[in-house]
Scaffold this active site. Structure first.
Site, PDB file in Angstrom:
ATOM      1  CE  LYS A  65      25.479  -2.460  68.628  1.00  0.00           C
ATOM      2  NZ  LYS A  65      25.630  -2.879  67.239  1.00  0.00           N
ATOM      3  CG  ASN A 149      16.347 -16.383  66.568  1.00  0.00           C
ATOM      4  OD1 ASN A 149      17.533 -16.425  66.258  1.00  0.00           O
ATOM      5  ND2 ASN A 149      15.948 -16.203  67.805  1.00  0.00           N
ATOM      6  CE1 TYR A 211      33.552  -7.114  62.645  1.00  0.00           C
ATOM      7  CE2 TYR A 211      35.927  -7.397  62.492  1.00  0.00           C
ATOM      8  CZ  TYR A 211      34.823  -6.866  63.129  1.00  0.00           C
ATOM      9  OH  TYR A 211      34.995  -6.100  64.249  1.00  0.00           O
TER      10      TYR A 211
HETATM   11  P1  ATR Z   1      21.483 -11.308  71.712  1.00  0.00           P
HETATM   12  O1  ATR Z   1      20.478 -12.371  71.336  1.00  0.00           O
HETATM   13  O2  ATR Z   1      21.769 -11.258  73.188  1.00  0.00           O
HETATM   14  O3  ATR Z   1      21.217  -9.985  71.105  1.00  0.00           O
HETATM   15  P2  ATR Z   1      23.374 -11.797  69.686  1.00  0.00           P
HETATM   16  O4  ATR Z   1      24.782 -12.282  69.727  1.00  0.00           O
HETATM   17  O5  ATR Z   1      23.088 -10.495  69.055  1.00  0.00           O
HETATM   18  O6  ATR Z   1      22.849 -11.821  71.149  1.00  0.00           O
HETATM   19  O7  ATR Z   1      22.443 -12.880  68.982  1.00  0.00           O
HETATM   20  C1  ATR Z   1      22.754 -14.192  68.940  1.00  0.00           C
HETATM   21  C2  ATR Z   1      21.886 -14.853  67.844  1.00  0.00           C
HETATM   22  O8  ATR Z   1      22.516 -16.085  67.486  1.00  0.00           O
HETATM   23  C3  ATR Z   1      20.493 -15.196  68.328  1.00  0.00           C
HETATM   24  O9  ATR Z   1      19.597 -15.042  67.245  1.00  0.00           O
HETATM   25  C4  ATR Z   1      20.649 -16.670  68.720  1.00  0.00           C
HETATM   26  O10 ATR Z   1      19.479 -17.427  68.682  1.00  0.00           O
HETATM   27  P3  ATR Z   1      18.532 -17.574  69.986  1.00  0.00           P
HETATM   28  O11 ATR Z   1      17.708 -16.333  69.992  1.00  0.00           O
HETATM   29  O12 ATR Z   1      17.774 -18.798  69.753  1.00  0.00           O
HETATM   30  O13 ATR Z   1      19.469 -17.652  71.167  1.00  0.00           O
HETATM   31  C5  ATR Z   1      21.573 -17.143  67.644  1.00  0.00           C
HETATM   32  N1  ATR Z   1      22.286 -18.377  68.006  1.00  0.00           N
HETATM   33  C6  ATR Z   1      23.255 -18.516  68.939  1.00  0.00           C
HETATM   34  N2  ATR Z   1      23.696 -19.798  68.976  1.00  0.00           N
HETATM   35  C7  ATR Z   1      22.968 -20.482  68.021  1.00  0.00           C
HETATM   36  C8  ATR Z   1      22.960 -21.827  67.547  1.00  0.00           C
HETATM   37  N3  ATR Z   1      23.783 -22.759  68.067  1.00  0.00           N
HETATM   38  N4  ATR Z   1      22.105 -22.158  66.560  1.00  0.00           N
HETATM   39  C9  ATR Z   1      21.277 -21.230  66.026  1.00  0.00           C
HETATM   40  N5  ATR Z   1      21.234 -19.938  66.415  1.00  0.00           N
HETATM   41  C10 ATR Z   1      22.069 -19.571  67.403  1.00  0.00           C
END
Ligand code: ATR
Length: 264
Positions: A65, A149, A211
């Site tokens: 994106k 976050n 979803y």
């Molecule tokens: P991207 O970060 O590449 O844009 P995304 O799927 O849009 O990918 O975002 C994933 C989100 O889920 C992020 O905010 C991620 O947190 P981090 O920035 O710390 O990676 C969050 N996330 C993924 N796994 C997580 C977990 N086990 N606990 C809390 N947050 C999680």
């Protein structure tokens, strides 16, 4: 036949082709919408196809994106502000990048019947979709938006786009009306956010961008506590409908059949 694409990586899960092909058929438009898994080094080729009108429109999903922006001639205000593009089209021989996730989220919230104006909002996560949600929330005149976050610096970075944003530590206690899960936790069965729901006792609305599954553990817990819940399905449908309208000049019908085809 006009060709349309959704690009991403991974892309196999995308339900956009189902939805767009259904609307193409319903509106008697001679077109086809496919999904394409890409690597970043394939982007140039895809954009040359748009310029040559071999492809008439593209939807963009994770992780492209933001990455697509240098390939575009012009961004709409929404795409510029959020630095996020999910819909691409050619206009007067210029490749335009737009963001329909914003309107998608706004319409989904309106549809849910919840009056979000003046509400205090907490967003969990800071990934790709979050700038669009924040932009939409400000459009809807919320009281304020707080981000939380796991990796705090990623939330802090969003202050470059939205200076009024508040950022708190993961698990920090505060008072909110609405909690939005924009993390990827819940996509897999059994996934559970480590959250103390007693923090959220004053919240009355819980929204999950996910979803599929329909009810993440986050929404299940909220539902058991008697809270209003909503998943990301309507946002997905509305963002697609906005893209369809741009490409074909037709407002596609959103009815029960549309909602059902996504469940199949
Ligand atoms: P991207 O970060 O590449 O844009 P995304 O799927 O849009 O990918 O975002 C994933 C989100 O889920 C992020 O905010 C991620 O947190 P981090 O920035 O710390 O990676 C969050 N996330 C993924 N796994 C997580 C977990 N086990 N606990 C809390 N947050 C999680």
């Amino acid at each position: 036949m006009k060709r349309y694409l959704v690009i991403g990586n991974p892309i196999s899960h995308s339900l956009s082709p189902k939805l767009h092909n259904y609307w193409l058929k319903k509106n008697n438009i001679n077109g086809i919408y496919k999904k394409k898994k890409l690597d970043e080094n394939n982007l140039k080729e895809i954009f040359s196809k748009i310029r040559k009108k071999e492809i008439m429109g593209i939807n963009v999903t994770v992780p492209f994106k933001k990455i697509v922006i240098p390939y575009l001639d012009k961004l709409t205000t929404e795409a510029e502000y959020t630095q996020s593009v999910n819909t691409i089209y050619l206009q007067n021989n210029k490749i335009i990048g737009h963001n329909t996730d914003i309107k998608g989220f706004e319409l989904a919230i309106k549809d849910s019947g919840y009056d979000i104006a003046e509400k205090k909002i907490l967003i969990l996560g800071a990934g790709g979709v979050v700038p669009s949600i924040i932009f939409a929330l400000y459009n809807m005149k919320v009281f304020g938006v707080t981000l939380c976050n796991r990796t705090k610096t990623k939330a802090e970075n969003l202050k470059n786009l939205f200076k009024n944003l508040n950022v708190i530590d993961w698990g920090e206690k505060s008072d909110f009306d609405v909690v939005i899960n924009a993390t990827s936790v819940g996509l897999k069965k059994g996934d559970e956010l480590v959250l103390d729901f007693s923090y959220f006792k004053n919240c009355d609305f819980f929204y999950d961008v996910i979803y599929n599954p329909k009810k993440t553990n986050f929404l299940k817990t909220a539902s058991k506590l008697g809270k209003k819940i909503e998943n990301g399905k309507k946002m997905f449908i509305y963002q697609a409908a906005q893209a369809f309208k741009i490409w074909h000049g037709v407002e596609p019908e959103i009815n029960d059949e549309v909602k059902e085809i996504l469940d199949k």
